[in-house]
Design a protein around this motif. Structure first.
Motif, PDB file in Angstrom:
ATOM      1  N   ALA A  29       0.856  -1.188   0.000  1.00 14.77           N
ATOM      2  CA  ALA A  29       0.000   0.000   0.000  1.00 14.77           C
ATOM      3  C   ALA A  29       0.892   1.237   0.000  1.00 14.77           C
ATOM      4  O   ALA A  29       1.401   1.657   1.034  1.00 14.77           O
ATOM      5  N   TYR A  30       1.097   1.801  -1.163  1.00 12.19           N
ATOM      6  CA  TYR A  30       1.905   3.004  -1.306  1.00 12.19           C
ATOM      7  C   TYR A  30       1.308   3.860  -2.418  1.00 12.19           C
ATOM      8  O   TYR A  30       0.499   3.382  -3.212  1.00 12.19           O
ATOM      9  N   PHE A  31       1.680   5.120  -2.480  1.00  8.21           N
ATOM     10  CA  PHE A  31       1.177   6.019  -3.512  1.00  8.21           C
ATOM     11  C   PHE A  31       2.164   5.977  -4.669  1.00  8.21           C
ATOM     12  O   PHE A  31       3.218   6.607  -4.636  1.00  8.21           O
ATOM     13  N   SER A  32       1.812   5.213  -5.689  1.00  7.08           N
ATOM     14  CA  SER A  32       2.709   4.954  -6.810  1.00  7.08           C
ATOM     15  C   SER A  32       2.816   6.155  -7.754  1.00  7.08           C
ATOM     16  O   SER A  32       2.031   7.109  -7.667  1.00  7.08           O
ATOM     17  N   ASP A  33       3.765   6.086  -8.661  1.00 13.87           N
ATOM     18  CA  ASP A  33       3.899   7.139  -9.669  1.00 13.87           C
ATOM     19  C   ASP A  33       2.627   7.239 -10.512  1.00 13.87           C
ATOM     20  O   ASP A  33       2.199   8.331 -10.864  1.00 13.87           O
ATOM     21  N   GLU A  34       2.019   6.094 -10.819  1.00 17.78           N
ATOM     22  CA  GLU A  34       0.761   6.106 -11.575  1.00 17.78           C
ATOM     23  C   GLU A  34      -0.361   6.758 -10.760  1.00 17.78           C
ATOM     24  O   GLU A  34      -1.165   7.524 -11.304  1.00 17.78           O
ATOM     25  N   ASP A  35      -0.396   6.487  -9.458  1.00 11.16           N
ATOM     26  CA  ASP A  35      -1.394   7.120  -8.594  1.00 11.16           C
ATOM     27  C   ASP A  35      -1.227   8.640  -8.630  1.00 11.16           C
ATOM     28  O   ASP A  35      -2.206   9.380  -8.749  1.00 11.16           O
ATOM     29  N   LYS A  36       0.021   9.092  -8.533  1.00  9.52           N
ATOM     30  CA  LYS A  36       0.302  10.529  -8.571  1.00  9.52           C
ATOM     31  C   LYS A  36      -0.141  11.126  -9.901  1.00  9.52           C
ATOM     32  O   LYS A  36      -0.758  12.191  -9.939  1.00  9.52           O
ATOM     33  N   GLN A  37       0.183  10.438 -10.975  1.00 14.26           N
ATOM     34  CA  GLN A  37      -0.180  10.913 -12.308  1.00 14.26           C
ATOM     35  C   GLN A  37      -1.700  11.062 -12.449  1.00 14.26           C
ATOM     36  O   GLN A  37      -2.179  12.040 -13.018  1.00 14.26           O
ATOM     37  N   MET A  38      -2.442  10.104 -11.896  1.00 15.40           N
ATOM     38  CA  MET A  38      -3.900  10.149 -11.987  1.00 15.40           C
ATOM     39  C   MET A  38      -4.495  11.236 -11.085  1.00 15.40           C
ATOM     40  O   MET A  38      -5.556  11.765 -11.382  1.00 15.40           O
TER      41      MET A  38
END
Length: 105
Positions: A29-38
């Protein structure tokens, strides 16, 4: 389409969007680069007051959850520490994940 419908309901009913959630199957459970991008548009959060819940799922079981919020000073999403009662959410999500996997298999 489903997300657009939700946003339309929020707008028409004058509601406030508080939380986005999603799972990371077979990942932590982490805030991924894809999560940030979205979550960002032109380097700024689309919903700066919303929290983001990321749920880690391994072998159809919830292993962890993490909440993230936008920090305007740091210009990044930072992990938020919550009280332990949040594990109730894990139990509810656990059932949803198990049900979802059952309908896929």
């Amino acid at each position: 389409r489903e997300l657009l419908g939700i946003f339309n309901q929020i707008d028409s009913k004058k509601l406030v969007l508080k939380t986005f959630y999603h799972s990371h199957p077979d990942h932590d459970a982490y805030f991924s680069d894809e999560d940030k991008q979205m979550a960002l548009f032109d380097g700024e959060p689309t919903y700066p007051n919303a929290s983001y819940l990321v749920i880690s799922v391994y072998n159809k079981l919830v292993k962890d959850e993490a909440w993230f919020e936008w920090n305007p000073q740091a210009k990044s999403f930072e992990k938020k520490i919550l009280i332990e009662s949040i594990s109730i959410l894990s139990v509810a999500f656990q059932f949803t994940v198990a049900s979802s996997y059952s309908s896929i298999e």
